[in-house]
Scaffold this motif. Structure first.
Motif, PDB file in Angstrom:
ATOM      1  N   ARG A 135      36.981  50.569  46.682  1.00 38.69           N
ATOM      2  CA  ARG A 135      38.261  51.189  46.301  1.00 38.69           C
ATOM      3  C   ARG A 135      38.310  52.604  46.857  1.00 38.69           C
ATOM      4  O   ARG A 135      37.263  53.181  47.160  1.00 38.69           O
ATOM      5  N   PRO A 136      39.514  53.164  46.952  1.00 38.42           N
ATOM      6  CA  PRO A 136      39.612  54.561  47.381  1.00 38.42           C
ATOM      7  C   PRO A 136      38.920  55.485  46.374  1.00 38.42           C
ATOM      8  O   PRO A 136      38.838  55.165  45.183  1.00 38.42           O
ATOM      9  N   SER A 137      38.445  56.609  46.838  1.00 40.58           N
ATOM     10  CA  SER A 137      37.739  57.565  45.971  1.00 40.58           C
ATOM     11  C   SER A 137      38.634  58.097  44.854  1.00 40.58           C
ATOM     12  O   SER A 137      38.139  58.513  43.815  1.00 40.58           O
ATOM     13  N   PHE A 138      39.949  58.047  45.056  1.00 43.61           N
ATOM     14  CA  PHE A 138      40.886  58.579  44.065  1.00 43.61           C
ATOM     15  C   PHE A 138      41.542  57.485  43.224  1.00 43.61           C
ATOM     16  O   PHE A 138      42.546  57.711  42.559  1.00 43.61           O
ATOM     17  N   ALA A 139      40.953  56.285  43.204  1.00 43.17           N
ATOM     18  CA  ALA A 139      41.513  55.167  42.442  1.00 43.17           C
ATOM     19  C   ALA A 139      41.551  55.498  40.952  1.00 43.17           C
ATOM     20  O   ALA A 139      40.653  56.149  40.414  1.00 43.17           O
ATOM     21  N   LYS A 140      42.587  54.995  40.319  1.00 44.10           N
ATOM     22  CA  LYS A 140      42.789  55.207  38.886  1.00 44.10           C
ATOM     23  C   LYS A 140      41.659  54.564  38.087  1.00 44.10           C
ATOM     24  O   LYS A 140      41.212  53.470  38.399  1.00 44.10           O
ATOM     25  N   GLU A 141      41.183  55.258  37.071  1.00 44.15           N
ATOM     26  CA  GLU A 141      40.152  54.727  36.180  1.00 44.15           C
ATOM     27  C   GLU A 141      40.816  54.053  34.987  1.00 44.15           C
ATOM     28  O   GLU A 141      41.955  54.355  34.672  1.00 44.15           O
ATOM     29  N   PRO A 142      40.139  53.145  34.302  1.00 42.84           N
ATOM     30  CA  PRO A 142      38.762  52.712  34.535  1.00 42.84           C
ATOM     31  C   PRO A 142      38.685  51.765  35.722  1.00 42.84           C
ATOM     32  O   PRO A 142      39.588  50.968  35.951  1.00 42.84           O
ATOM     33  N   HIS A 143      37.619  51.862  36.481  1.00 45.02           N
ATOM     34  CA  HIS A 143      37.445  51.045  37.678  1.00 45.02           C
ATOM     35  C   HIS A 143      37.045  49.616  37.335  1.00 45.02           C
ATOM     36  O   HIS A 143      36.250  49.378  36.429  1.00 45.02           O
ATOM     37  N   VAL A 144      37.612  48.687  38.082  1.00 41.37           N
ATOM     38  CA  VAL A 144      37.227  47.280  37.965  1.00 41.37           C
ATOM     39  C   VAL A 144      35.791  47.149  38.457  1.00 41.37           C
ATOM     40  O   VAL A 144      35.424  47.685  39.501  1.00 41.37           O
ATOM     41  N   LYS A 145      34.975  46.420  37.704  1.00 37.82           N
ATOM     42  CA  LYS A 145      33.566  46.235  38.051  1.00 37.82           C
ATOM     43  C   LYS A 145      33.255  44.802  38.505  1.00 37.82           C
ATOM     44  O   LYS A 145      32.325  44.586  39.266  1.00 37.82           O
ATOM     45  N   GLU A 146      34.046  43.822  38.007  1.00 35.61           N
ATOM     46  CA  GLU A 146      33.751  42.426  38.290  1.00 35.61           C
ATOM     47  C   GLU A 146      35.022  41.598  38.101  1.00 35.61           C
ATOM     48  O   GLU A 146      35.833  41.898  37.221  1.00 35.61           O
ATOM     49  N   VAL A 147      35.187  40.564  38.921  1.00 35.14           N
ATOM     50  CA  VAL A 147      36.353  39.687  38.841  1.00 35.14           C
ATOM     51  C   VAL A 147      35.879  38.235  38.911  1.00 35.14           C
ATOM     52  O   VAL A 147      34.989  37.903  39.684  1.00 35.14           O
ATOM     53  N   SER A 148      36.519  37.388  38.121  1.00 36.19           N
ATOM     54  CA  SER A 148      36.292  35.954  38.162  1.00 36.19           C
ATOM     55  C   SER A 148      37.666  35.304  38.243  1.00 36.19           C
ATOM     56  O   SER A 148      38.565  35.648  37.473  1.00 36.19           O
ATOM     57  N   ARG A 149      37.841  34.390  39.194  1.00 36.11           N
ATOM     58  CA  ARG A 149      39.155  33.804  39.451  1.00 36.11           C
ATOM     59  C   ARG A 149      39.016  32.292  39.573  1.00 36.11           C
ATOM     60  O   ARG A 149      38.097  31.808  40.224  1.00 36.11           O
ATOM     61  N   VAL A 150      39.941  31.544  38.955  1.00 32.29           N
ATOM     62  CA  VAL A 150      39.933  30.083  39.036  1.00 32.29           C
ATOM     63  C   VAL A 150      41.321  29.609  39.444  1.00 32.29           C
ATOM     64  O   VAL A 150      42.322  30.002  38.823  1.00 32.29           O
ATOM     65  N   PHE A 151      41.382  28.806  40.504  1.00 35.69           N
ATOM     66  CA  PHE A 151      42.608  28.134  40.925  1.00 35.69           C
ATOM     67  C   PHE A 151      42.448  26.655  40.598  1.00 35.69           C
ATOM     68  O   PHE A 151      41.413  26.066  40.922  1.00 35.69           O
ATOM     69  N   GLN A 152      43.470  26.058  39.999  1.00 36.33           N
ATOM     70  CA  GLN A 152      43.427  24.636  39.641  1.00 36.33           C
ATOM     71  C   GLN A 152      44.764  24.011  40.029  1.00 36.33           C
ATOM     72  O   GLN A 152      45.817  24.493  39.602  1.00 36.33           O
ATOM     73  N   LEU A 153      44.722  22.960  40.854  1.00 29.81           N
ATOM     74  CA  LEU A 153      45.933  22.220  41.195  1.00 29.81           C
ATOM     75  C   LEU A 153      46.088  21.086  40.190  1.00 29.81           C
ATOM     76  O   LEU A 153      45.180  20.276  40.002  1.00 29.81           O
ATOM     77  N   HIS A 154      47.249  21.033  39.543  1.00 30.49           N
ATOM     78  CA  HIS A 154      47.516  20.009  38.530  1.00 30.49           C
ATOM     79  C   HIS A 154      48.210  18.796  39.156  1.00 30.49           C
ATOM     80  O   HIS A 154      48.821  18.909  40.219  1.00 30.49           O
ATOM     81  N   PRO A 155      48.136  17.645  38.502  1.00 30.98           N
ATOM     82  CA  PRO A 155      48.757  16.422  39.043  1.00 30.98           C
ATOM     83  C   PRO A 155      50.258  16.570  39.315  1.00 30.98           C
ATOM     84  O   PRO A 155      50.778  15.903  40.209  1.00 30.98           O
ATOM     85  N   ASP A 156      50.942  17.455  38.591  1.00 30.51           N
ATOM     86  CA  ASP A 156      52.379  17.652  38.817  1.00 30.51           C
ATOM     87  C   ASP A 156      52.667  18.545  40.025  1.00 30.51           C
ATOM     88  O   ASP A 156      53.809  18.861  40.320  1.00 30.51           O
ATOM     89  N   GLY A 157      51.619  18.975  40.749  1.00 29.74           N
ATOM     90  CA  GLY A 157      51.791  19.802  41.933  1.00 29.74           C
ATOM     91  C   GLY A 157      51.815  21.293  41.655  1.00 29.74           C
ATOM     92  O   GLY A 157      51.906  22.103  42.575  1.00 29.74           O
ATOM     93  N   LYS A 158      51.725  21.695  40.406  1.00 29.95           N
ATOM     94  CA  LYS A 158      51.707  23.121  40.052  1.00 29.95           C
ATOM     95  C   LYS A 158      50.301  23.678  40.261  1.00 29.95           C
ATOM     96  O   LYS A 158      49.296  23.001  40.012  1.00 29.95           O
ATOM     97  N   LEU A 159      50.239  24.928  40.720  1.00 31.55           N
ATOM     98  CA  LEU A 159      48.971  25.625  40.916  1.00 31.55           C
ATOM     99  C   LEU A 159      48.819  26.650  39.801  1.00 31.55           C
ATOM    100  O   LEU A 159      49.726  27.451  39.561  1.00 31.55           O
ATOM    101  N   GLU A 160      47.683  26.629  39.133  1.00 26.41           N
ATOM    102  CA  GLU A 160      47.414  27.556  38.038  1.00 26.41           C
ATOM    103  C   GLU A 160      46.311  28.508  38.468  1.00 26.41           C
ATOM    104  O   GLU A 160      45.328  28.092  39.089  1.00 26.41           O
ATOM    105  N   GLN A 161      46.478  29.789  38.165  1.00 31.45           N
ATOM    106  CA  GLN A 161      45.440  30.781  38.429  1.00 31.45           C
ATOM    107  C   GLN A 161      45.122  31.518  37.131  1.00 31.45           C
ATOM    108  O   GLN A 161      46.033  31.960  36.434  1.00 31.45           O
ATOM    109  N   THR A 162      43.843  31.634  36.836  1.00 31.47           N
ATOM    110  CA  THR A 162      43.375  32.437  35.709  1.00 31.47           C
ATOM    111  C   THR A 162      42.408  33.466  36.270  1.00 31.47           C
ATOM    112  O   THR A 162      41.486  33.112  37.013  1.00 31.47           O
ATOM    113  N   LEU A 163      42.633  34.737  35.946  1.00 30.90           N
ATOM    114  CA  LEU A 163      41.788  35.814  36.440  1.00 30.90           C
ATOM    115  C   LEU A 163      41.228  36.582  35.252  1.00 30.90           C
ATOM    116  O   LEU A 163      41.974  36.986  34.366  1.00 30.90           O
TER     117      LEU A 163
END
Length: 155
Positions: A106-134
């Motif tokens: 991140r830039p040195s002047f990024a707003k705090e609190p800084h993000v330390k870790e991310v977990s992301r899940v994409f799931q395609l459902h039978p109806d064709g919709k895409l779900e994302q949980t972060l």
């Protein structure tokens, strides 16, 4: 791999400073696996999707994801407009892609609190919709669900 569509490059007036790159704009995917080599590595094959977009500024946004053709491992490199840059890796199992942070910048002047870790899940459902949980953690908050959204594919 399916390409990521973004209508912005089509509707925004191309800035003169990058107008000579108009041929690059759009979504691209490897036609066949690419070949990689380096003296200290075993030769390898990979597939890749590319996305080049602009929104009227003298900037070209570039995003890609690549995967090894012999594995279900996937890597995403994400540059957010907030300045956070992520390298995420994960596994594809059926129509579910689970990713986790490998590196953040991140830039040195990024707003705090800084993000330390991310977990992301994409799931395609039978109806064709895409779900994302972060989920994410910051310097002040342990890993917690931050975003949940469902998408419809654009024509």
């Amino acid at each position: 791999m399916a390409s990521l569509a973004c209508p912005f490059y089509q509707s925004a007036k191309l800035d003169k400073a990058v107008s000579s790159l108009d041929w690059l704009l759009g979504n691209w995917e490897s036609v066949e696996p690419g070949k990689g080599s380096f003296p200290s590595l075993k030769d390898f094959r990979y597939t890749e999707d590319l996305h080049f977009a602009q929104m009227g500024q003298p900037i070209i946004n570039f995003m890609f994801n690549a995967s090894d053709t012999g594995t279900n491992r996937v890597a995403f490199i994400i540059a957010q407009n907030s300045g956070l840059v992520e390298v995420e890796e994960g596994e594809l199992v059926g129509k579910k892609l689970s990713l986790h942070t490998q590196a953040l910048a991140r830039p040195s002047f990024a707003k705090e609190p800084h993000v330390k870790e991310v977990s992301r899940v994409f799931q395609l459902h039978p109806d064709g919709k895409l779900e994302q949980t972060l989920s994410m953690s910051t310097e002040k908050q342990p890993m917690t669900q931050h975003l949940h959204v469902t998408y419809s594919r654009l024509p």
